[in-house]
Design a protein around this motif. Sequence first.
Motif, short mmCIF file in Angstrom:
data_model
loop_
_atom_site.label_atom_id
_atom_site.label_comp_id
_atom_site.label_asym_id
_atom_site.label_seq_id
_atom_site.Cartn_x
_atom_site.Cartn_y
_atom_site.Cartn_z
N SER A 187 0.79 -1.24 0.00
CA SER A 187 0.00 0.00 0.00
C SER A 187 0.82 1.29 0.00
CB SER A 187 -1.00 0.04 1.17
OG SER A 187 -1.95 -0.99 1.01
N ALA A 188 2.15 1.20 0.08
CA ALA A 188 2.99 2.40 0.03
C ALA A 188 3.28 2.78 -1.42
CB ALA A 188 4.30 2.17 0.77
N PRO A 189 3.51 4.07 -1.71
CA PRO A 189 3.90 4.46 -3.06
C PRO A 189 5.24 3.83 -3.44
CG PRO A 189 3.29 6.38 -1.75
CD PRO A 189 3.41 5.22 -0.80
N ASN A 190 5.33 3.40 -4.70
CA ASN A 190 6.59 2.88 -5.23
C ASN A 190 6.96 3.73 -6.44
OD1 ASN A 190 8.08 0.44 -7.07
ND2 ASN A 190 8.58 0.54 -4.90
N PHE A 191 8.06 4.46 -6.32
CA PHE A 191 8.42 5.45 -7.33
C PHE A 191 9.18 4.82 -8.48
CE2 PHE A 191 8.13 7.60 -3.20
CZ PHE A 191 7.08 8.47 -3.48
N ALA A 192 8.91 5.30 -9.68
CA ALA A 192 9.52 4.78 -10.89
C ALA A 192 10.84 5.48 -11.19
CB ALA A 192 8.57 4.95 -12.08
N ALA A 193 11.72 4.76 -11.86
CA ALA A 193 13.01 5.31 -12.31
C ALA A 193 13.47 4.53 -13.53
CB ALA A 193 14.05 5.23 -11.20
#
Length: 336
Positions: A187-193
Amino acid sequence: MGSPDTLVEVWRGPFAESVHSGHAVICDGTGQIVQAWGDPAAVVLPRSSSKMIQALPLLTSGAADAVGLDRRRLALACASHQGATIHVEAVADWLAEIGMGEDALRCGPQVSRDDDLRDAMIRANEAPCQLHNNCSGKHAGFLTLARHLGAGPEYIEPDHPVQRAALEAFEMTTGETSPGFGIDGCSAPNFAATMQGMARAMAWFAGANTRSDTASQAAARLVEAMMLHPEMVAGEGRACTRLMRAASEPVALKTGAEGYFVAILPRRGMGIALKIADGATRASECAISAILVRLGVLDPANPEVQAFLNPPETNRRGIVVGDIRPVSGLADGGGV
């Protein structure tokens, strides 16, 4: 996303029955590409492979030291653990020491992936709780940081101070502005790279012990904790734990869902990021093993390495009918 390269093959007898393609990047301490397969500019969600980045603010804020977190718990903050008794008890004790309980977590319940504990719970008719979630250590870290900041309980919200700090750390280490995020399984944000961005971040972690700034000192502590406590990072039988133990030099390894894997090599100041395009874990474990064999970090003759580099395919009678293997040249390309 650019075209991936074929990295892993699944053989049945004399036939290559399936193939797995993907992207992989090795970066040096300057963030430059040493070697790459597929598209280094491919933008991907690193999933749990980014946990050591998400844990950085726990240390840089002073929250970890304020509650006296030891290296075992720092490793747990970076973990996708097995949900074994050692993990569940460690998270429960951590929460108790900061005056919180399992109900403060926002990761959701998950069945333990430890066979013995899972079977014992089934026999006892016990339901899994959030402590068994493979991300509960990361979430205990989030809670510790939120408490230190005096922030609200919904620490998984993208605009919460905890997640803003995680994004700042992510963009600082990758050297990129993240184009966005997805919501992870916990449920936490997972940032893209980009693939290069994540490899650059891992190289930044690899060289952290040579620098004296606050963020680098925090990163060095996290890397040291992971290498000293591989059993907390994943668990018995898992690739991260077994390969860290089998390595000929210190290395921190971290898997992520959907075929992601990263490696931090402190002695070389190098970082590796790997993504299997179809999300297959069997392929990501094989490919990361092959690249580490290529670099001389793993011995291909070691049975612990063989278990992931070239695992046999067996049928229901236990007969070996094939194997999983890296493509020709991936593991034996003479280093980089």
